[in-house]
Design a protein around this motif. Structure first.
Motif, short mmCIF file in Angstrom:
data_model
loop_
_atom_site.label_atom_id
_atom_site.label_comp_id
_atom_site.label_asym_id
_atom_site.label_seq_id
_atom_site.Cartn_x
_atom_site.Cartn_y
_atom_site.Cartn_z
N LEU A 75 -4.37 -1.67 -13.90
CA LEU A 75 -3.80 -0.66 -13.02
C LEU A 75 -4.17 -0.94 -11.57
O LEU A 75 -5.24 -1.48 -11.29
CB LEU A 75 -4.28 0.74 -13.41
N VAL B 65 -6.66 3.28 -6.91
CA VAL B 65 -6.30 4.25 -5.87
C VAL B 65 -7.02 3.86 -4.58
O VAL B 65 -8.24 3.71 -4.56
CB VAL B 65 -6.68 5.67 -6.29
N LYS C 111 -5.05 8.27 -1.89
CA LYS C 111 -4.08 9.03 -2.67
C LYS C 111 -3.39 10.08 -1.81
O LYS C 111 -4.01 10.75 -0.98
CB LYS C 111 -4.76 9.70 -3.86
N THR D 143 0.13 15.25 -3.53
CA THR D 143 1.47 15.49 -4.07
C THR D 143 1.80 16.97 -4.16
O THR D 143 2.96 17.34 -4.30
CB THR D 143 1.60 14.86 -5.46
N GLY E 217 1.16 -0.27 -15.33
CA GLY E 217 1.05 1.18 -15.13
C GLY E 217 2.33 1.76 -14.57
O GLY E 217 3.31 1.06 -14.34
N ARG E 218 2.32 3.05 -14.35
CA ARG E 218 3.50 3.74 -13.84
C ARG E 218 3.63 3.53 -12.33
O ARG E 218 2.65 3.68 -11.59
CB ARG E 218 3.43 5.24 -14.13
N GLN F 288 5.06 5.34 -10.16
CA GLN F 288 4.82 6.55 -9.37
C GLN F 288 3.33 6.76 -9.12
O GLN F 288 2.93 7.22 -8.05
CB GLN F 288 5.45 7.78 -10.02
N ASP F 289 2.50 6.40 -10.10
CA ASP F 289 1.05 6.51 -9.91
C ASP F 289 0.56 5.49 -8.88
O ASP F 289 -0.31 5.81 -8.05
CB ASP F 289 0.32 6.30 -11.23
N GLU G 103 1.68 6.70 -5.38
CA GLU G 103 0.90 7.88 -4.95
C GLU G 103 -0.52 7.48 -4.57
O GLU G 103 -1.11 8.07 -3.67
CB GLU G 103 0.89 8.93 -6.06
N GLY G 104 -1.05 6.47 -5.24
CA GLY G 104 -2.39 5.99 -4.92
C GLY G 104 -2.48 5.28 -3.59
O GLY G 104 -3.57 4.99 -3.10
#
Length: 211
Positions: free
Chosen positions: A14, A17, A20, A23, A49-50, A52-53, A56-57
């Motif tokens: 992953l 972060v 972050k 949100t 990993g996603r 969006q994660d 956002e990180g």
């Protein structure tokens, strides 16, 4: 640290972060005391990993101008498609659909490369908030739905690559706003219909269209 280039390696797992985004308020909130990162290039690795994660990180890196996460194994969605109400149902959902405020996170973003991953969902209209955006590579994913007209607010756009997805609908008439556009890749989207809007080639005189 302003520039980090680690592309073409075998980095896996992953994406950690770094800063972050908040949100809940759709505003950028730093989780580190200082984040001055301007260029982050991690393409050609084995990151997963996603998406969006991962984004956002990085949402608190408000100075970010170049982000390259291409040719990895990210999944997830940039934005979920809107659910159509079932036939005969008059009820509407009171839950608002979350949209990543990309322009709010990175107002100076010039290049975004997420091509060659496994990203699904629809193109987020919030991309239109990145008005400094010049290069957008989203090819070879599983994106669906129409090309949002809001994307055409990025008037500095030079290269737009959307090929090899599952996009559908007509090319927005607002495309003529891209006076600096030189490369447009739309091939491999069987649902894209119609022709380029009238006046596109006159407005974008150096334009090369593939597909």
């Amino acid at each position: 640290l302003k520039v980090l280039r680690l592309g073409g390696n075998q980095l896996g797992g992953l994406l950690p972060v770094i800063a972050k985004a908040d949100t809940n308020n759709n505003n950028a909130t730093l989780t580190t005391s200082k984040c001055v990162l301007v260029v982050l290039e991690l393409g050609g690795n084995r990151l997963s990993g996603r998406i969006q994660d991962a984004l956002e990180g990085l949402g608190g890196c408000v100075n970010l101008e170049v982000l390259d996460l291409s040719s990895n194994t990210f999944t997830g969605m940039l934005q979920q498609p809107e659910k159509k109400p079932k036939a005969g149902s008059a009820l509407k959902s009171s839950v608002k659909q979350y949209q990543m405020p990309l322009g709010g996170w990175w107002p100076g973003l010039r290049e975004l490369r997420l091509n060659n991953n496994d990203i699904a969902g629809v193109l987020p209209p919030s991309l239109g908030q990145c008005q400094e955006l010049q290069v957008l590579h989203l090819g070879s994913n599983k994106l669906s739905g129409p090309i949002p007209p809001e994307l055409c607010r990025c008037r500095a756009m030079r290269v737009l690559q959307l090929h090899g997805n599952e996009l559908e609908g007509e090319v927005p008439t607002e495309l003529t706003r891209f006076s600096n556009l030189t490369h447009l890749y739309l091939y491999g989207n069987s649902g894209i219909a119609g022709r380029l809007p009238p006046g596109t080639r006159e407005q974008c005189r150096s334009l090369q269209v593939v597909g």
